[in-house]
Scaffold this motif. Sequence first.
Motif, PDB file in Angstrom:
ATOM      1  N   LYS A   1      28.921 -43.651 -59.636  1.00 35.06           N
ATOM      2  CA  LYS A   1      27.826 -43.910 -60.572  1.00 35.06           C
ATOM      3  C   LYS A   1      28.099 -43.436 -61.997  1.00 35.06           C
ATOM      4  CE  LYS A   1      24.285 -43.764 -56.961  1.00 35.06           C
ATOM      5  NZ  LYS A   1      23.009 -43.141 -56.499  1.00 35.06           N
ATOM      6  N   THR A   2      29.373 -43.145 -62.302  1.00 35.10           N
ATOM      7  CA  THR A   2      29.739 -42.718 -63.653  1.00 35.10           C
ATOM      8  C   THR A   2      30.665 -43.756 -64.271  1.00 35.10           C
ATOM      9  OG1 THR A   2      29.598 -40.389 -63.039  1.00 35.10           O
ATOM     10  CG2 THR A   2      30.782 -40.910 -65.061  1.00 35.10           C
TER      11      THR A   2
ATOM     12  N   PRO B   1      34.714 -55.036 -60.122  1.00 34.22           N
ATOM     13  CA  PRO B   1      35.076 -55.653 -61.413  1.00 34.22           C
ATOM     14  C   PRO B   1      35.695 -54.626 -62.360  1.00 34.22           C
ATOM     15  CG  PRO B   1      32.850 -56.250 -60.752  1.00 34.22           C
ATOM     16  CD  PRO B   1      33.269 -55.147 -59.843  1.00 34.22           C
ATOM     17  N   LEU B   2      36.743 -55.037 -63.023  1.00 36.67           N
ATOM     18  CA  LEU B   2      37.478 -54.154 -63.929  1.00 36.67           C
ATOM     19  C   LEU B   2      37.753 -54.892 -65.223  1.00 36.67           C
ATOM     20  CD1 LEU B   2      38.877 -51.308 -63.895  1.00 36.67           C
ATOM     21  CD2 LEU B   2      40.955 -52.490 -63.165  1.00 36.67           C
ATOM     22  N   VAL B   3      37.504 -54.233 -66.353  1.00 33.65           N
ATOM     23  CA  VAL B   3      37.774 -54.835 -67.666  1.00 33.65           C
ATOM     24  C   VAL B   3      39.074 -54.247 -68.211  1.00 33.65           C
ATOM     25  CG1 VAL B   3      36.963 -55.091 -70.034  1.00 33.65           C
ATOM     26  CG2 VAL B   3      35.332 -55.190 -68.135  1.00 33.65           C
ATOM     27  N   LEU B   4      39.989 -55.127 -68.605  1.00 30.80           N
ATOM     28  CA  LEU B   4      41.276 -54.709 -69.163  1.00 30.80           C
ATOM     29  C   LEU B   4      41.534 -55.460 -70.456  1.00 30.80           C
ATOM     30  CD1 LEU B   4      44.190 -53.445 -69.010  1.00 30.80           C
ATOM     31  CD2 LEU B   4      44.831 -55.493 -67.691  1.00 30.80           C
ATOM     32  N   THR B   5      41.881 -54.728 -71.505  1.00 33.20           N
ATOM     33  CA  THR B   5      42.333 -55.356 -72.750  1.00 33.20           C
ATOM     34  C   THR B   5      43.605 -54.650 -73.204  1.00 33.20           C
ATOM     35  OG1 THR B   5      40.923 -53.884 -74.085  1.00 33.20           O
ATOM     36  CG2 THR B   5      40.028 -56.050 -73.499  1.00 33.20           C
TER      37      THR B   5
ATOM     38  N   HIS C   1      43.181 -50.669 -72.849  1.00 33.52           N
ATOM     39  CA  HIS C   1      41.832 -50.154 -72.599  1.00 33.52           C
ATOM     40  C   HIS C   1      41.383 -50.647 -71.226  1.00 33.52           C
ATOM     41  CE1 HIS C   1      37.738 -48.781 -73.304  1.00 33.52           C
ATOM     42  NE2 HIS C   1      37.303 -49.959 -72.891  1.00 33.52           N
ATOM     43  N   VAL C   2      40.936 -49.707 -70.373  1.00 29.66           N
ATOM     44  CA  VAL C   2      40.452 -50.015 -69.037  1.00 29.66           C
ATOM     45  C   VAL C   2      39.018 -49.506 -68.923  1.00 29.66           C
ATOM     46  CG1 VAL C   2      40.833 -49.750 -66.564  1.00 29.66           C
ATOM     47  CG2 VAL C   2      42.784 -49.718 -68.121  1.00 29.66           C
ATOM     48  N   GLN C   3      38.156 -50.350 -68.347  1.00 30.83           N
ATOM     49  CA  GLN C   3      36.737 -49.988 -68.291  1.00 30.83           C
ATOM     50  C   GLN C   3      36.102 -50.461 -66.980  1.00 30.83           C
ATOM     51  OE1 GLN C   3      34.670 -50.882 -71.952  1.00 30.83           O
ATOM     52  NE2 GLN C   3      32.723 -51.133 -70.905  1.00 30.83           N
ATOM     53  N   TRP C   4      35.192 -49.612 -66.451  1.00 29.94           N
ATOM     54  CA  TRP C   4      34.395 -49.936 -65.267  1.00 29.94           C
ATOM     55  C   TRP C   4      32.973 -49.489 -65.538  1.00 29.94           C
ATOM     56  CZ3 TRP C   4      32.842 -46.051 -61.327  1.00 29.94           C
ATOM     57  CH2 TRP C   4      32.129 -46.617 -60.259  1.00 29.94           C
TER      58      TRP C   4
END
Length: 248
Positions: A206-207, A135-139, A150-153
Motif C-alpha cells: 500500500k505504499t 502494472p509498472l510504469v517505466l521511462t 524512472h520506475v513507478q508503481w
Amino acid sequence: MKQILTIGALGILLALGCNAAPRTPVVLELFTSEGCSSCPPADQLLADLDRTQPIDGVDLIVLSEHVDYWNRLGWSDPYSSELFSARQQKYAMKLGVDDVYTPQAVVDGQLETVGSRAAKVSQAIGKAAAQVKIPLVLTATQANGKIQVHVQWNGAEKLHGHVVVYVALAQNEAQSHVRAGENSGRDLKHVAVVRTLAEVGALTEKTPFSKDTTLSCDAKWAAGGVRVIAFLQEKSSGRIVGAAQQKL
C-alpha cells in the motif's frame, strides 16, 4: 491460438472506437553460453520470439543471460558473467532442478524448460500470461553514455511477500566469431544480451514506489540499440509479478 475477426466484426469494433486490450508482460530469461554447442538453436528461437511476438495479448520481454561456467572449456564468452550463473543457480533451487544446464529458458521465474524446445517454451509463456500482473510504469532516456531510468508503481495491488524491483540494460544485438571450444569456427548472434542487472528497491504494501536510477551505457552497446527492462520479482518464490520494457 490467434483470434480471427471477420471484416464485419472488425468494422463494428472500429466504429465503436474500441482500443486493443493491454498486453500482458511475460519475462523469458534464456541462460546460454557461446561455449555450449546446444545453445545456438535456443539463441535463434529467442531471437524469433522477440521479433515476431507470436502470442496474442502477450508482450514477451526476452533476456539473454550468458553464464560463465562454460568458459573453462577454451572459449571465454565475452557476454558472460558470474552474476548470471549465480542467478541461474538460485532458480535451480527454487524450481527444484537437480543441476544447472544450458540452454535453459525460465519464464516469469516460475516455469523452466530446455531453451530450444519451441513448443514447451510457448506453452510456458501461455501459462505465465494467465497470471495477473502488477502494472509498472517505466521511462528511460539516453544521453552522453548514460541512461536515466524512472520506475513507478501506484501501490494499489496486493503483494504476496517481499517483492524486489530489478532494472536491466540489454544490448539489442550482439555477435561473435568463436575461435575455440564447442562452437569453434562459428559466427553466433544474440538478442537482448543483458549487460547490467541491478536491484534498485523493494515494494511495500500500500505504499507507492518511485525510483530514479542511472545506468552506464558503453558506446559499443548503444551502436545497435539497447533496451531497458524493469521487473518485479517475489524474493521467496522467484515469481516475476510485473514487468515493463522500453527500447532506445
